[in-house]
Design a protein around this motif. Structure first.
Motif, short mmCIF file in Angstrom:
data_model
loop_
_atom_site.label_atom_id
_atom_site.label_comp_id
_atom_site.label_asym_id
_atom_site.label_seq_id
_atom_site.Cartn_x
_atom_site.Cartn_y
_atom_site.Cartn_z
N VAL A 127 0.83 -1.20 0.00
CA VAL A 127 0.00 0.00 0.00
C VAL A 127 0.87 1.26 0.00
O VAL A 127 0.59 2.24 -0.68
N GLN A 128 1.98 1.19 0.76
CA GLN A 128 2.87 2.36 0.86
C GLN A 128 3.93 2.38 -0.24
O GLN A 128 4.75 3.29 -0.29
N ARG A 129 3.91 1.34 -1.11
CA ARG A 129 4.95 1.21 -2.16
C ARG A 129 6.34 1.38 -1.52
O ARG A 129 7.19 2.13 -2.02
N ASP A 130 6.54 0.67 -0.39
CA ASP A 130 7.76 0.83 0.41
C ASP A 130 8.76 -0.27 0.05
O ASP A 130 8.64 -1.43 0.49
N LEU A 131 9.74 0.11 -0.76
CA LEU A 131 10.71 -0.84 -1.30
C LEU A 131 11.52 -1.51 -0.19
O LEU A 131 11.73 -2.73 -0.20
N GLU A 132 11.97 -0.70 0.78
CA GLU A 132 12.82 -1.24 1.85
C GLU A 132 12.05 -2.28 2.67
O GLU A 132 12.57 -3.36 2.98
N LYS A 133 10.82 -1.93 3.02
CA LYS A 133 9.99 -2.83 3.80
C LYS A 133 9.75 -4.13 3.02
O LYS A 133 9.78 -5.23 3.58
N ALA A 134 9.53 -4.01 1.73
CA ALA A 134 9.29 -5.19 0.89
C ALA A 134 10.51 -6.10 0.89
O ALA A 134 10.40 -7.32 1.00
N ARG A 135 11.67 -5.48 0.76
CA ARG A 135 12.92 -6.28 0.74
C ARG A 135 13.14 -6.97 2.08
O ARG A 135 13.66 -8.09 2.15
N GLU A 136 12.73 -6.27 3.14
CA GLU A 136 12.91 -6.82 4.49
C GLU A 136 12.03 -8.06 4.68
O GLU A 136 12.43 -9.02 5.35
N ILE A 137 10.84 -8.07 4.07
CA ILE A 137 9.95 -9.25 4.12
C ILE A 137 10.65 -10.47 3.50
O ILE A 137 10.61 -11.58 4.03
N ILE A 138 11.29 -10.22 2.36
CA ILE A 138 11.95 -11.33 1.66
C ILE A 138 13.07 -11.89 2.53
O ILE A 138 13.27 -13.11 2.60
N ALA A 139 13.78 -11.01 3.22
CA ALA A 139 14.83 -11.47 4.14
C ALA A 139 14.21 -12.28 5.28
O ALA A 139 14.76 -13.31 5.70
N ARG A 140 13.04 -11.83 5.77
CA ARG A 140 12.40 -12.54 6.88
C ARG A 140 11.98 -13.94 6.48
O ARG A 140 11.88 -14.83 7.32
N ASP A 174 11.85 -20.04 6.89
CA ASP A 174 12.32 -21.34 6.39
C ASP A 174 13.16 -22.05 7.45
O ASP A 174 13.08 -23.27 7.62
N GLN A 175 13.98 -21.27 8.17
CA GLN A 175 14.83 -21.87 9.21
C GLN A 175 13.97 -22.42 10.34
O GLN A 175 14.22 -23.52 10.85
N ILE A 176 12.94 -21.66 10.75
CA ILE A 176 12.04 -22.14 11.81
C ILE A 176 11.39 -23.45 11.35
O ILE A 176 11.31 -24.43 12.09
N TYR A 177 10.97 -23.47 10.08
CA TYR A 177 10.35 -24.68 9.53
C TYR A 177 11.32 -25.86 9.56
O TYR A 177 10.96 -26.97 9.98
N ASN A 178 12.54 -25.62 9.13
CA ASN A 178 13.51 -26.72 9.09
C ASN A 178 13.80 -27.28 10.48
O ASN A 178 13.95 -28.49 10.65
N THR A 179 13.88 -26.39 11.48
CA THR A 179 14.11 -26.84 12.86
C THR A 179 12.93 -27.72 13.30
O THR A 179 13.13 -28.80 13.89
N LEU A 180 11.73 -27.26 12.99
CA LEU A 180 10.53 -28.02 13.36
C LEU A 180 10.50 -29.36 12.63
O LEU A 180 10.14 -30.40 13.22
N PHE A 181 10.88 -29.36 11.35
CA PHE A 181 10.92 -30.58 10.55
C PHE A 181 11.81 -31.62 11.24
O PHE A 181 11.42 -32.76 11.44
#
Lengths: 238, 238
Positions: free
Chosen positions: A144-157, A162-169
């Motif tokens: 909504v805010q067209r916020d590039l930095e925030k979007a990139r931060e999601i991808i990093a998260r 994935d790591q939480i999933y792998n630990t659980l696996f």
């Protein structure tokens, strides 16, 4: 100061469609939270409600798609505006799929209602679910805010998800190997964990649409994604 | 005799987009077949090719979405034609997701390259995969021909796909319970089986779009779907 003093009809129509998408996001977050609560409390009725409630998310997806198509037909938007409408449609599809995952979690909760708990797993699933719910919420904010930095931060998260999933696996595998009575329920919990991990992928998909809108290019999809743990067939653990 | 002597510009444009969708269908079928072959023959290189090849399916999805939006912008289609274009976009999304499942099968084949085979499972997975590949092909045929009967028959076939999946689920569980060295690889094979089962769901989704186009109504989604087997935690089997 705002450069855009005149809000076009296109912008007004688009905002109304975006409002539907935000509403879908809220429904998806609630569905995930309810699905996890139902799982934790063995609440079959709540699980059934999550399952049924997916219909409303699907209906909103249809509304978004139809409204977006009408907007395109009515305003014949040019390159950049057209891209925006297509992005909104893609984001709606991402959210619709997240709704399907919550629905599937509801189904599995019903299927495993009478089974034993596997130590600590439900708490981990709950934390993982909260983590990806926040990703969905923030991905929509970034859009909504067209916020590039925030979007990139999601991808990093998503790498963290994935790591939480792998630990659980691995933890579930260990429980299943230690006691074969855990195998059937462990399978269901695995699928639930995978459903949650996939919601994180869709949050990433939403973030990628924002990056695409702002930069005109999709981010490189070939980042090393650790969502399929390798199989260790050695028996050294036992 | 053909009632429609005059082919409109809209129809011509639509046909070109449908051609892209059919091409996507072909790529999806090939990706599934290659993914299963790679799994059966432990061919890590082929699995990696399937994984990389998903890019072409994604790109075609983008082409379909963009061309469809341009068609809407250019021709401002009315109710029924607009519905057709939206259906083509939804079908493209279904196929894109099938491509993701084939890609995930490739990833899992790479992850479990050094593991033991579980008796007979790969052959069952192969049969199940051929079954859903045919569903995808026939669902696209039904769509192109607007064939209501054929579309309904696909939905009936999905129940059979679910049954094949459930049989495989139970068989894998048994193998995992009998020998805990089978657990890790069994998990991956389970996810592969689930991926294949989901392709059947998407074939059903494509068939539903055809029904929607011909009748104006989506078929009832509340058919009893047997895709989540209940957990039997009793130990009577041993």
């Amino acid at each position: 100061m705002n450069d855009k003093h005149i809000v076009s009809s296109f912008d007004r129509d688009l905002e109304s469609i975006q409002a539907s998408v935000i509403k879908m996001g809220g429904l998806v977050e609630a569905a995930l939270a309810d699905a996890i609560t139902a799982l934790k409390t063995r609440d079959v009725e709540k699980a059934a409600m999550v399952r049924k409630g997916d219909r409303f998310i699907d209906e909103l997806d249809q509304v978004v798609k139809t409204d977006a198509a009408k907007l395109i037909a009515l305003r014949s938007p040019t390159a950049s505006d057209l891209r925006t409408v297509l992005s909104v449609m893609e984001i709606s599809s991402h959210l619709e799929r997240c709704g399907d995952y919550a629905k599937n979690m509801g189904k599995r909760t019903i299927a495993m209602a009478d089974s034993n708990e596997i130590n600590g797993t439900l708490a981990s699933l709950g934390r993982m679910s909260q983590f990806v719910e926040a990703m969905i919420k923030d991905a929509l904010d970034a859009f909504v805010q067209r916020d590039l930095e925030k979007a990139r931060e999601i991808i990093a998260r998503d790498e963290e998800a994935d790591q939480i999933y792998n630990t659980l696996f691995r933890s579930l595998l260990t429980h299943m190997m230690e006691d074969h009575r855990n195998i059937a329920v462990g399978m269901h919990l695995h699928f639930i964990a995978k459903n949650i991990e996939r919601v994180g992928d869709h949050a990433t998909g939403i973030a990628e649409q924002t990056i695409y809108l702002v930069t005109g290019q999709m981010p490189d999809d070939d980042r090393p994604k650790q969502d399929v743990p390798a199989v260790d067939t050695s028996e050294s653990k036992g």
